[in-house]
Design a protein around this motif. Sequence first.
Motif, mmCIF file in Angstrom:
data_model
loop_
_atom_site.group_PDB
_atom_site.id
_atom_site.type_symbol
_atom_site.label_atom_id
_atom_site.label_comp_id
_atom_site.label_asym_id
_atom_site.label_seq_id
_atom_site.Cartn_x
_atom_site.Cartn_y
_atom_site.Cartn_z
ATOM 1 N N LEU A 130 2.473 1.807 -7.542
ATOM 2 C CA LEU A 130 1.074 1.422 -7.678
ATOM 3 C C LEU A 130 0.845 -0.057 -7.349
ATOM 4 O O LEU A 130 -0.114 -0.395 -6.651
ATOM 5 N N PRO A 131 1.704 -0.990 -7.826
ATOM 6 C CA PRO A 131 1.493 -2.400 -7.452
ATOM 7 C C PRO A 131 1.630 -2.645 -5.947
ATOM 8 O O PRO A 131 0.862 -3.432 -5.380
ATOM 9 N N VAL A 132 2.583 -2.003 -5.305
ATOM 10 C CA VAL A 132 2.730 -2.166 -3.854
ATOM 11 C C VAL A 132 1.495 -1.621 -3.134
ATOM 12 O O VAL A 132 0.979 -2.243 -2.194
ATOM 13 N N ALA A 133 1.006 -0.464 -3.570
ATOM 14 C CA ALA A 133 -0.187 0.117 -2.950
ATOM 15 C C ALA A 133 -1.376 -0.819 -3.079
ATOM 16 O O ALA A 133 -2.140 -1.022 -2.115
ATOM 17 N N GLU A 134 -1.563 -1.413 -4.237
ATOM 18 C CA GLU A 134 -2.677 -2.345 -4.435
ATOM 19 C C GLU A 134 -2.503 -3.587 -3.576
ATOM 20 O O GLU A 134 -3.477 -4.116 -3.018
ATOM 21 N N LEU A 135 -1.282 -4.054 -3.449
ATOM 22 C CA LEU A 135 -0.991 -5.213 -2.610
ATOM 23 C C LEU A 135 -1.381 -4.943 -1.155
ATOM 24 O O LEU A 135 -2.066 -5.754 -0.511
ATOM 25 N N VAL A 136 -0.955 -3.799 -0.627
ATOM 26 C CA VAL A 136 -1.252 -3.461 0.768
ATOM 27 C C VAL A 136 -2.735 -3.187 0.949
ATOM 28 O O VAL A 136 -3.351 -3.602 1.944
ATOM 29 N N ARG A 137 -3.359 -2.498 -0.012
ATOM 30 C CA ARG A 137 -4.797 -2.211 0.076
ATOM 31 C C ARG A 137 -5.602 -3.503 0.098
ATOM 32 O O ARG A 137 -6.541 -3.660 0.898
ATOM 33 N N SER A 138 -5.240 -4.454 -0.761
ATOM 34 C CA SER A 138 -5.955 -5.736 -0.811
ATOM 35 C C SER A 138 -5.794 -6.505 0.496
ATOM 36 O O SER A 138 -6.732 -7.161 0.955
ATOM 37 N N ALA A 139 -4.607 -6.410 1.100
ATOM 38 C CA ALA A 139 -4.391 -7.067 2.383
ATOM 39 C C ALA A 139 -5.288 -6.454 3.451
ATOM 40 O O ALA A 139 -5.811 -7.154 4.327
ATOM 41 N N GLY A 140 -5.498 -5.131 3.370
ATOM 42 C CA GLY A 140 -6.392 -4.468 4.314
ATOM 43 C C GLY A 140 -7.824 -4.939 4.147
ATOM 44 O O GLY A 140 -8.544 -5.168 5.131
ATOM 45 N N ASP A 141 -8.279 -5.116 2.894
ATOM 46 C CA ASP A 141 -9.627 -5.612 2.637
ATOM 47 C C ASP A 141 -9.809 -7.025 3.191
ATOM 48 O O ASP A 141 -10.863 -7.388 3.701
ATOM 49 N N GLU A 142 -8.729 -7.826 3.097
ATOM 50 C CA GLU A 142 -8.819 -9.230 3.498
ATOM 51 C C GLU A 142 -8.653 -9.416 5.000
ATOM 52 O O GLU A 142 -9.352 -10.206 5.632
ATOM 53 N N HIS A 143 -7.716 -8.673 5.600
ATOM 54 C CA HIS A 143 -7.370 -8.920 7.000
ATOM 55 C C HIS A 143 -7.801 -7.799 7.951
ATOM 56 O O HIS A 143 -7.614 -7.925 9.153
ATOM 57 N N GLY A 144 -8.308 -6.702 7.416
ATOM 58 C CA GLY A 144 -8.787 -5.630 8.276
ATOM 59 C C GLY A 144 -7.670 -4.932 9.019
ATOM 60 O O GLY A 144 -6.635 -4.602 8.455
ATOM 61 N N THR A 145 -7.878 -4.714 10.324
ATOM 62 C CA THR A 145 -6.939 -3.907 11.099
ATOM 63 C C THR A 145 -5.585 -4.565 11.281
ATOM 64 O O THR A 145 -4.632 -3.904 11.692
ATOM 65 N N GLY A 146 -5.453 -5.870 10.995
ATOM 66 C CA GLY A 146 -4.163 -6.532 11.134
ATOM 67 C C GLY A 146 -3.199 -6.217 10.022
ATOM 68 O O GLY A 146 -2.005 -6.491 10.130
#
Length: 269
Positions: A130-146
């Motif tokens: 769950l922490p890894v998923a939140e980390l990656v999800r937050s990165a998607g919100d911040e950086h988009g397709t990158g």
Amino acid sequence: MADTGLLAHQRQAMIAEMVRRSGAVRVAELVDQLGVSDMTVRRDLDALERSGVVKKVHGGAVAASDTAIDEPGFEAKSGLESAAKAAVAEAAATLVEPGSVIAVAAGTTAYAVAARLLHIPRLTVVTNSLPVAELVRSAGDEHGTGAPSLLLTGGSPTPSAALVGPLADQAVRSLHVDLLILGAHGVSEKAGLTTPNLAEAQTNRALVASARRVAVVADHTKWGVVALSGFAALDEIDVFVTDSALNTQARAALTEAVGELVVAPVAGA
């Protein structure tokens, strides 16, 4: 640093209560909270260890319990061995290639690796953490397709924030990943990789089976610890990444058993 004027038994009672609540304490935090020296805190921890209340680890202490069945929470473990985990994570991140599919299992060291993968292009991250998923999800919100694409398995959460059980196992068994980043509660020459949680062991076995390559990330304190359930033998490991505090005997055993041993230097050690 202001002296709180507490007597030794009062300080030790406070430390014991802090460990009981959170599962772990760090020396630096105790120095700040108790207003005493580093040496005084370490003497208090020595006394509590002799009494069987805590178990000392590098940089702090954890609750004294049966390591074969005790499963500390994610937050309790996240502050321990931070320098060693950072060194291991930096080394492990270099194994990840752009455009690959990476599975990241649960655990604080695997999480530290995931935090260093967020800018690798065209990456897909499969995780039951769950922490890894939140980390990656937050990165998607911040950086988009990158940011990496995320695939989160289903399942029921454990104290270490891992999703396990039949739903997780079924999802993992249907996948084929290029590289698995895998932690462990304990590592030993005979028992291999172990965890206190039977369901998490089963999910970890499925993760190992799904991976073309398996990279284990474990700091030196994990060596010699044997928990309740095993999920991989040492000869199933393609790359074992640890830190430079690992003893010579353990290094020799790992060199003999695993595909490749990577020993990361720890900053300031």
